[in-house]
Design a protein around this motif. Structure first.
Motif, PDB file in Angstrom:
ATOM      1  N   PRO A 283       0.913  -1.400   0.116  1.00  0.00           N
ATOM      2  CA  PRO A 283      -0.007  -0.093   0.134  1.00  0.00           C
ATOM      3  C   PRO A 283       0.991   1.377   0.094  1.00  0.00           C
ATOM      4  O   PRO A 283       1.748   1.361   0.949  1.00  0.00           O
ATOM      5  N   LEU A 285       0.256   4.592   0.444  1.00  0.00           N
ATOM      6  CA  LEU A 285       0.375   5.747   1.295  1.00  0.00           C
ATOM      7  C   LEU A 285       0.848   4.946   2.618  1.00  0.00           C
ATOM      8  O   LEU A 285       1.744   5.793   3.294  1.00  0.00           O
ATOM      9  N   PRO A 286       0.426   4.101   3.286  1.00  0.00           N
ATOM     10  CA  PRO A 286       0.949   3.392   4.409  1.00  0.00           C
ATOM     11  C   PRO A 286       2.581   3.150   4.331  1.00  0.00           C
ATOM     12  O   PRO A 286       3.284   3.549   5.183  1.00  0.00           O
ATOM     13  N   VAL A 287       3.155   2.997   3.382  1.00  0.00           N
ATOM     14  CA  VAL A 287       4.545   2.744   3.088  1.00  0.00           C
ATOM     15  C   VAL A 287       5.210   4.109   3.206  1.00  0.00           C
ATOM     16  O   VAL A 287       6.368   4.149   3.982  1.00  0.00           O
ATOM     17  N   VAL A 289       4.001   6.626   4.646  1.00  0.00           N
ATOM     18  CA  VAL A 289       3.935   7.019   6.255  1.00  0.00           C
ATOM     19  C   VAL A 289       4.823   6.321   6.975  1.00  0.00           C
ATOM     20  O   VAL A 289       5.513   7.166   7.792  1.00  0.00           O
ATOM     21  N   MET A 290       5.183   5.103   6.673  1.00  0.00           N
ATOM     22  CA  MET A 290       6.307   4.461   7.450  1.00  0.00           C
ATOM     23  C   MET A 290       7.572   5.210   7.315  1.00  0.00           C
ATOM     24  O   MET A 290       8.455   5.386   8.167  1.00  0.00           O
ATOM     25  N   THR A 293       7.891   8.457   8.868  1.00  0.00           N
ATOM     26  CA  THR A 293       7.968   8.209  10.152  1.00  0.00           C
ATOM     27  C   THR A 293       9.196   7.936  10.781  1.00  0.00           C
ATOM     28  O   THR A 293       9.955   8.340  11.801  1.00  0.00           O
ATOM     29  N   SER A 375      -1.494  15.141   0.751  1.00  0.00           N
ATOM     30  CA  SER A 375      -1.927  14.201   1.505  1.00  0.00           C
ATOM     31  C   SER A 375      -0.901  13.928   2.731  1.00  0.00           C
ATOM     32  O   SER A 375      -1.159  14.030   3.836  1.00  0.00           O
ATOM     33  N   LEU A 379      -1.172  14.930   6.733  1.00  0.00           N
ATOM     34  CA  LEU A 379      -0.826  13.848   7.890  1.00  0.00           C
ATOM     35  C   LEU A 379       0.213  14.375   8.640  1.00  0.00           C
ATOM     36  O   LEU A 379       0.690  13.661   9.430  1.00  0.00           O
ATOM     37  N   GLN A 397      -5.579  22.534  10.206  1.00  0.00           N
ATOM     38  CA  GLN A 397      -6.492  21.540  10.989  1.00  0.00           C
ATOM     39  C   GLN A 397      -5.943  21.259  12.632  1.00  0.00           C
ATOM     40  O   GLN A 397      -6.808  21.202  13.382  1.00  0.00           O
TER      41      GLN A 397
ATOM     42  N   ILE B 295      -6.220   6.353   4.988  1.00  0.00           N
ATOM     43  CA  ILE B 295      -5.719   7.092   6.023  1.00  0.00           C
ATOM     44  C   ILE B 295      -5.980   8.452   6.179  1.00  0.00           C
ATOM     45  O   ILE B 295      -6.571   9.006   7.372  1.00  0.00           O
ATOM     46  N   ILE B 296      -6.140   9.251   5.082  1.00  0.00           N
ATOM     47  CA  ILE B 296      -6.143  10.563   5.131  1.00  0.00           C
ATOM     48  C   ILE B 296      -7.615  10.967   5.242  1.00  0.00           C
ATOM     49  O   ILE B 296      -8.050  11.774   6.099  1.00  0.00           O
ATOM     50  N   GLN B 299      -8.554  10.386   8.840  1.00  0.00           N
ATOM     51  CA  GLN B 299      -8.119  11.554   9.578  1.00  0.00           C
ATOM     52  C   GLN B 299      -9.036  12.618   9.495  1.00  0.00           C
ATOM     53  O   GLN B 299      -9.204  13.272  10.664  1.00  0.00           O
ATOM     54  N   LEU B 310      -3.280   4.477  12.183  1.00  0.00           N
ATOM     55  CA  LEU B 310      -2.002   4.413  11.516  1.00  0.00           C
ATOM     56  C   LEU B 310      -1.490   5.851  11.865  1.00  0.00           C
ATOM     57  O   LEU B 310      -0.348   6.134  12.132  1.00  0.00           O
ATOM     58  N   PHE B 311      -2.273   6.620  11.851  1.00  0.00           N
ATOM     59  CA  PHE B 311      -2.045   8.103  11.804  1.00  0.00           C
ATOM     60  C   PHE B 311      -1.613   8.637  13.374  1.00  0.00           C
ATOM     61  O   PHE B 311      -0.683   9.090  13.490  1.00  0.00           O
ATOM     62  N   ILE B 314       1.764   7.044  13.885  1.00  0.00           N
ATOM     63  CA  ILE B 314       2.825   7.911  13.837  1.00  0.00           C
ATOM     64  C   ILE B 314       3.173   9.104  14.783  1.00  0.00           C
ATOM     65  O   ILE B 314       4.221   9.355  14.967  1.00  0.00           O
ATOM     66  N   ILE B 322       2.550   0.645  13.433  1.00  0.00           N
ATOM     67  CA  ILE B 322       2.679   0.891  12.020  1.00  0.00           C
ATOM     68  C   ILE B 322       3.116  -0.253  10.968  1.00  0.00           C
ATOM     69  O   ILE B 322       2.325  -0.195  10.012  1.00  0.00           O
ATOM     70  N   VAL B 326       0.783  -1.779   8.024  1.00  0.00           N
ATOM     71  CA  VAL B 326       1.097  -2.147   6.826  1.00  0.00           C
ATOM     72  C   VAL B 326       0.956  -3.234   6.412  1.00  0.00           C
ATOM     73  O   VAL B 326       0.368  -3.661   5.248  1.00  0.00           O
TER      74      VAL B 326
END
Lengths: 442, 360
Positions: A283, A285-287, A289-290, A293, A375, A379, A397, B295-296, B299, B310-311, B314, B322, B326
């Motif tokens: 995926p 987006l999750p990757v 994000v990882m 981070t 995006s 986040l 936000q 995710i977004i 959120q 997941l957010f 982070i 995390i 995944v």
């Protein structure tokens, strides 16, 4: 087909012309920004700090006054340099009286009030007493201060004064007497009188009264008093660069790999197919994000990961389906007969054949990546130093912009994102109809 | 009889083969994720620091230990813990162990986060959030899919009409993802004209009555589903319309028309049936795209699903959560791909025979 063909055909599609106009406008803004505000200056300014201290916090754009018929005050600065300063010397010192006069005829109160004082020519602290004269004749004593060097007196944060006035000072000092429910502004001429005693005959007192406004500039400001215009402008080159580079990086590599797989077949093809399936399962987006981070949120790293994940993307399957029939086409056979190398066949004979299908897809892909970058920023994984549209949205936000009614904070970056998306999408969709007549005739 | 049996067997064989292939694919994908998450030994370093901190705290809290012995005892305990967690082994060996555990969905313990029930198990945390994500995205996807196919079929019959041209003109609005429209929907319907809840999944406190609870969830789903709907409906209709247009000009459709068959029959038997495999494909591919966008959107709408989990992870820098997220996403995607293969094979007999029959 002559070289002018496609351009002439583009001109027949109003949506293509509109899309192209938007894209050119954005490119022009991006170029202007990069030249007018150098990268180092933009990132340094966006980090925030002293250079923004004369800006109001959370001020709306100036045009909201026009739009909603309000008359909110801009930031007013009254300086002692323009005031009729009375000054009298005495033994070992000087006495000064500085009247800071200004007209206040707006519908809303200032957002904050600050007095900037600086004593020049001596190290010894001066004694300053401030009083406030309202248009209705009332006189309010604000307080007395000892000032050494430069000093910033936040009248709005003066708790003692707030207790005495019964309201936040920047409201109470401007409020009309008849107080039924909501306080209203008493329009007229206000005066802040400073009576100072300086303990040196050559010493001088400079004073600036800043009544921070509720509107600022064309884009407004955020909670750190930064002018949003900076980020709105700098977001343009960042978004365009990210979108275009990511789209180029993924389409070109994908295309070459798909063509190579089809041409060589066998093990190469099988490997490419399996790798594609693996990437389909990761995926994106999750990757991202990882990675953001655990490593860094630098925009270049993100770009790299996006391209790396995009190399074996699902579109390989699509290109493969388009390229497979070409493999045995007579003109390829002819090329093989005259001894063309594998590389030549793949790059010069196979890929150019499906470019017409690819170019529209490429153009419509750009906004996807522009929004991907936004995006990530929303986040909280935006580039640490660059001001971008997504980062404005993220700030908005986290600061509860919608809840507090700072709609401009969300609307401006969102509108720019939408404009970029629409520009490329309009152009791409129109190109699709121009390059692929099967869709047009159907 | 044996023809049927053979077919069923062949189909079973196909399913098993695909399942195995996908399992291997997931394994490679998860392994890649583990390598990315561990690159530079960042995770190990964090874990070492964590172990040392825990051990030191435990030893300091023990009044029976003389201050002079503390340092030695801490070192000894840390060494034991490192051995227990096999942190002294090379990464290649350990990564295989991680892979085995991840594949078996043994996702370990979270560092900071807990589930609402107070569990530290990553799988418990994820299982708690998964239904919310499935509910929201399942509903939205089915809605977009059904509405767009039905409208596209109607439009393809009325090619060039005002409605048709409007849809084509609106297609570029899908350049923006769902969360983007979500922001505007929240702005308009949450704040300017407050008629729908702007975030969360149920009212606070949650209603006791199951019916009231379901209604509350339904109410909270309106805006996020609408956001997904707006962002994908027009391009979806547009592409289906084009697709149906191309297919309705096939010779056999013209032939059916010439025979004077009613429109309905033509649509169902001559257009929809042969185009079903690509329709299913694109539906599931759309699902894949939406998982990633979860995710977004979650959120933005404060939806308590996998994405917002997941957010939060982070924010806590909670690496096990995390990585677990995944892995779950990878499984969801793999499941989608498997479903795709399965349905495809069910609908199109050629696919089943393809690789086995060697007929390419």
């Amino acid at each position: 087909m002559s070289a002018r063909g496609p351009i002439a055909r583009i001109r027949r599609y109003p949506s293509a012309v509109a899309g192209l106009a938007i894209i050119l406008f954005l490119v022009a803004v991006a170029l202007y920004t990069v030249v007018a505000i150098p990268y180092s200056q933009a990132t340094a300014d966006w980090r925030g700090g002293e250079q923004w201290r004369m800006n109001p916090a959370n001020a709306s754009p100036v045009w909201t006054n026009r739009l909603f018929g309000g008359n909110a005050p801009p930031t007013l600065t009254v300086s002692s340099a323009e005031a009729d300063v009375e000054s009298a010397g005495f033994e070992g010192g000087r006495q000064m009286r500085i009247p800071l006069t200004f007209d206040f005829t707006y519908d809303d109160f200032p957002s904050e009030m600050t007095l900037l004082l600086s004593v020049l020519g001596t190290d010894r602290p001066a004694f300053v007493e401030a009083s406030w004269q309202r248009p209705d004749g009332t006189d309010i004593r604000l307080g007395a201060y000892r000032v050494a060097g430069e000093d910033r007196i936040a009248i709005s944060q003066d708790r003692a004064l707030e207790g005495r006035l019964g309201q936040v000072p920047h409201v109470a000092l401007f409020a009309a007497e008849a107080q039924t429910g909501r306080p209203e502004v008493l329009p007229g001429t206000y005066r802040l009188t400073l009576d100072a005693v300086l303990f040196d005959e050559a010493a001088e007192l400079q004073a600036d009264l800043v009544a921070f406004g509720r509107v600022h500039g064309l884009a407004g400001t955020d909670h750190l008093r930064r002018d949003l215009m900076l980020a709105l402008l700098w977001g343009t080159p960042v978004a365009l660069a990210f979108g275009i580079l990511a789209a180029v990086g993924t389409t070109v590599t994908t295309l070459v790999i798909a063509a190579a797989g089809v041409w060589f077949g066998g093990l190469v093809d099988a490997t490419i197919q399996r790798l594609t399936e693996v990437t389909m399962i990761l995926p994106i987006l999750p990757v991202l994000v990882m990675v953001g981070t655990l490593y860094s949120t630098s925009i270049w790293l993100m770009l790299g990961v996006v391209i790396a994940l995009g190399i074996f993307s699902a579109s390989i399957k699509m290109y493969r389906a388009m390229l497979l029939p070409l493999r045995n086409a007579p003109y390829i056979e002819a090329a093989r007969a005259y001894g063309a190398s594998n590389m030549r066949i793949v790059l010069r004979y196979m890929i150019p054949r499906i470019l017409p299908v690819l170019i529209p897809a490429f153009v419509t892909l750009i906004p996807t990546y522009v929004f991907l970058e936004a995006s990530l920023a929303v986040l909280g994984l935006g580039d640490p130093v660059l001001p971008t549209w997504g980062k404005i949205l993220n700030d908005a936000q986290t600061q509860g912009a919608l809840f507090n009614g700072f709609y401009y904070w969300v609307v401006a970056p969102a509108a720019l994102l939408m404009l970029t998306g629409l520009g490329f999408a309009l152009f791409g969709f129109a190109l699709d109809r121009i390059f692929n007549p099967r869709l047009r005739s159907a | 009889m044996d023809r049927r049996l053979r077919e069923a067997l062949g189909f079973g064989l196909f399913v098993v083969r695909r399942l195995l292939a996908l399992l291997i694919t997931v394994m490679v994908g998860v392994y890649l994720a583990i390598v990315v998450a561990n690159m530079g030994g960042q995770v190990d370093e964090l874990r070492l620091i964590q172990i040392r901190a825990d051990v030191s705290e435990a030893v300091r809290g023990d009044p029976g230990v003389a201050p002079a012995e503390r340092a030695a005892l801490i070192d000894q305990q840390v060494a034991l813990e490192v051995e227990r967690l096999r942190l002294d082994q090379p990464f290649v060996l350990r990564s295989l162990d991680y892979l085995r555990r991840a594949m078996l969905l043994d996702l370990g313990r979270a560092e900071q986060m807990t589930s609402d029930q107070g569990s530290r198990q990553v799988s418990a945390i994820i299982v708690e959030r998964l239904p919310a994500t499935l509910l929201l995205f399942g509903t939205a996807n089915v809605l977009v899919f059904v509405v767009s196919v039905v409208i596209a079929l109607t439009l393809s019959r009325r090619y060039g009409s005002a409605v048709d041209r409007t849809v084509v003109a609106l297609a570029p609005t899908s350049a923006a993802p769902g969360w983007f429209y979500g922001i505007f929907l929240i702005l308009v319907f949450g704040f300017v004209v407050p008629i729908a809840p702007s975030g969360g999944m149920v009212t606070v406190p949650p209603p006791e009555n199951p019916l009231a609870y379901a209604l509350s969830v339904l109410g909270h789903m309106v805006l996020p589903v609408l956001a997904i709907f707006i962002s994908s409906i027009f391009v979806s209709i547009y592409s289906w319309r084009t697709f149906f247009l191309i297919h309705s000009s096939e010779d056999y459709v013209e032939m059916a028309r010439a025979k004077g068959l009613p429109d309905r029959t033509i649509e169902r038997r001559y257009i929809l049936r042969p185009t079903l495999p690509p329709i299913i494909t694109s539906f599931l591919l759309m699902l894949i795209g939406l998982w990633s966008g979860a995710i977004i959107l979650e959120q933005v709408f404060n939806w308590p699903g996998l994405g917002s989990l997941l957010f939060q992870a982070i924010g806590f820098r909670d690496t096990p959560v995390i990585i677990g997220g995944v892995v779950i996403f990878a499984y969801l995607l793999a499941l989608t791909v498997f479903l795709l293969d399965f349905l495809y094979a069910l609908l199109d007999p050629r696919v089943r025979l393809g690789p086995a029959g060697g007929g390419r």
